[in-house]
Design a protein around this motif. Sequence first.
Motif, mmCIF file in Angstrom:
data_model
loop_
_atom_site.group_PDB
_atom_site.id
_atom_site.type_symbol
_atom_site.label_atom_id
_atom_site.label_comp_id
_atom_site.label_asym_id
_atom_site.label_seq_id
_atom_site.Cartn_x
_atom_site.Cartn_y
_atom_site.Cartn_z
ATOM 1 N N LEU A 190 -11.743 -6.449 1.829
ATOM 2 C CA LEU A 190 -10.293 -6.591 1.503
ATOM 3 C C LEU A 190 -9.819 -6.595 3.055
ATOM 4 N N VAL A 191 -10.093 -5.676 3.961
ATOM 5 C CA VAL A 191 -9.530 -5.528 5.275
ATOM 6 C C VAL A 191 -9.914 -6.954 6.158
ATOM 7 N N LYS A 192 -11.191 -7.610 5.872
ATOM 8 C CA LYS A 192 -11.333 -8.704 6.697
ATOM 9 C C LYS A 192 -10.614 -9.915 6.070
ATOM 10 N N ASN A 193 -10.176 -9.696 4.997
ATOM 11 C CA ASN A 193 -9.580 -10.851 4.298
ATOM 12 C C ASN A 193 -7.963 -10.489 4.173
ATOM 13 N N LYS A 194 -7.512 -9.539 4.703
ATOM 14 C CA LYS A 194 -5.896 -9.338 4.206
ATOM 15 C C LYS A 194 -4.891 -10.379 4.687
ATOM 16 N N SER A 195 -5.337 -11.320 5.295
ATOM 17 C CA SER A 195 -4.329 -12.519 5.593
ATOM 18 C C SER A 195 -4.161 -13.421 4.237
ATOM 19 N N LYS A 196 -5.147 -13.063 3.454
ATOM 20 C CA LYS A 196 -5.111 -13.831 2.031
ATOM 21 C C LYS A 196 -3.868 -13.253 1.241
ATOM 22 N N PHE A 197 -3.432 -11.897 1.360
ATOM 23 C CA PHE A 197 -2.581 -11.192 0.520
ATOM 24 C C PHE A 197 -1.092 -11.299 0.934
ATOM 25 N N ASP A 198 -0.120 -11.448 0.193
ATOM 26 C CA ASP A 198 1.209 -11.507 0.340
ATOM 27 C C ASP A 198 1.528 -10.097 0.992
ATOM 28 N N VAL A 199 1.002 -9.040 0.505
ATOM 29 C CA VAL A 199 1.063 -7.614 0.912
ATOM 30 C C VAL A 199 -0.028 -6.892 1.101
ATOM 31 N N PHE A 200 -0.588 -6.151 1.972
ATOM 32 C CA PHE A 200 -1.781 -5.607 1.851
ATOM 33 C C PHE A 200 -1.350 -3.996 2.466
ATOM 34 N N ILE A 201 -2.168 -3.104 1.655
ATOM 35 C CA ILE A 201 -1.905 -1.609 1.861
ATOM 36 C C ILE A 201 -3.319 -0.843 2.134
ATOM 37 N N GLU A 202 -3.341 -0.357 3.381
ATOM 38 C CA GLU A 202 -4.563 0.480 3.677
ATOM 39 C C GLU A 202 -3.942 1.917 4.373
ATOM 40 N N ASN A 203 -5.134 2.733 4.363
ATOM 41 C CA ASN A 203 -4.723 3.940 4.851
ATOM 42 C C ASN A 203 -3.523 4.706 4.141
ATOM 43 N N LYS A 204 -3.268 4.549 2.876
ATOM 44 C CA LYS A 204 -2.400 5.119 2.105
ATOM 45 C C LYS A 204 -3.032 5.683 0.672
ATOM 46 N N THR A 205 -2.551 6.657 0.284
ATOM 47 C CA THR A 205 -2.709 7.384 -0.922
ATOM 48 C C THR A 205 -2.457 6.834 -2.089
ATOM 49 N N LYS A 206 -2.951 6.846 -3.249
ATOM 50 C CA LYS A 206 -2.328 5.919 -4.233
ATOM 51 C C LYS A 206 -1.212 6.391 -4.714
ATOM 52 N N GLU A 207 -0.484 7.338 -4.401
ATOM 53 C CA GLU A 207 0.857 7.465 -4.969
ATOM 54 C C GLU A 207 1.619 6.695 -3.773
ATOM 55 N N GLU A 208 1.293 6.848 -2.540
ATOM 56 C CA GLU A 208 1.963 5.744 -1.482
ATOM 57 C C GLU A 208 2.093 4.316 -1.927
ATOM 58 N N ALA A 209 0.697 3.972 -2.330
ATOM 59 C CA ALA A 209 0.454 2.551 -2.701
ATOM 60 C C ALA A 209 1.288 2.319 -3.795
ATOM 61 N N VAL A 210 1.604 3.158 -4.799
ATOM 62 C CA VAL A 210 2.414 2.997 -6.049
ATOM 63 C C VAL A 210 4.090 2.565 -5.549
ATOM 64 N N GLU A 211 4.431 3.375 -4.899
ATOM 65 C CA GLU A 211 5.689 3.231 -4.027
ATOM 66 C C GLU A 211 6.075 1.953 -3.443
ATOM 67 N N ILE A 212 5.063 1.762 -2.442
ATOM 68 C CA ILE A 212 5.007 0.412 -2.000
ATOM 69 C C ILE A 212 5.157 -0.779 -2.573
ATOM 70 N N ILE A 213 4.179 -0.608 -3.812
ATOM 71 C CA ILE A 213 4.271 -1.763 -4.831
ATOM 72 C C ILE A 213 5.547 -1.924 -5.766
ATOM 73 N N LYS A 214 6.150 -0.651 -6.169
ATOM 74 C CA LYS A 214 7.380 -0.723 -6.761
ATOM 75 C C LYS A 214 8.716 -1.114 -6.075
ATOM 76 N N SER A 215 8.465 -0.970 -4.623
ATOM 77 C CA SER A 215 9.580 -1.480 -3.755
ATOM 78 C C SER A 215 9.536 -3.019 -3.543
ATOM 79 N N LEU A 216 8.791 -3.594 -3.991
ATOM 80 C CA LEU A 216 8.584 -5.368 -3.711
ATOM 81 C C LEU A 216 9.474 -5.900 -4.516
#
Length: 182
Positions: free
Chosen positions: A156-182
Amino acid sequence: MLTKIQLSATAECDNVIDYIFSQVNETENTIATIQRCYSEMVPALDGVKSYIVNQYGSYDQFVKKRQAGVIDTMASLMTSQLHDPFMKMFNRCVWYKNDGKILVPLTFCPEKLEGFDLFVGYAAIEEDFDTEHLETHEGLSKESAVQVMRFYNEWLVKNKSKFDVFIENKTKEEAVEIIKSL
């Protein structure tokens, strides 16, 4: 407006994927629709599992022999056999919802599929790794299961440029908040 999000998260990390899936897809109707789509994939998924066992003897041997290449091999198998049936069902079912967000985890799909607005990658933190599924259903040792998750995070990290949004070093709760804000 409806935002259709394709999620690629740490492979087989079911507690993370299930949590994000249920938190972003807040209505039971949305969750039930996507689960019906997944049921379309069961015969193809069984075929992938049979192929691995026939070729390698067991899933554990597959991981040991393929090492980091296990991710590319799984992505190839899953994309070629699983995503078409899912996408046909998804495109037939998603029409009922016309606003909000709908998130679909397609972990082993290495490319953004037609019909999705955003392709989100999420490398789960190791504290959230859950090896139970791989141990119970695939017969992997805990060590091999963790290694698969690490391999996938590295991919995932090596290919992060494929993604429109890439999330790392975040808890699953933080990831949810990021996704909900899209």
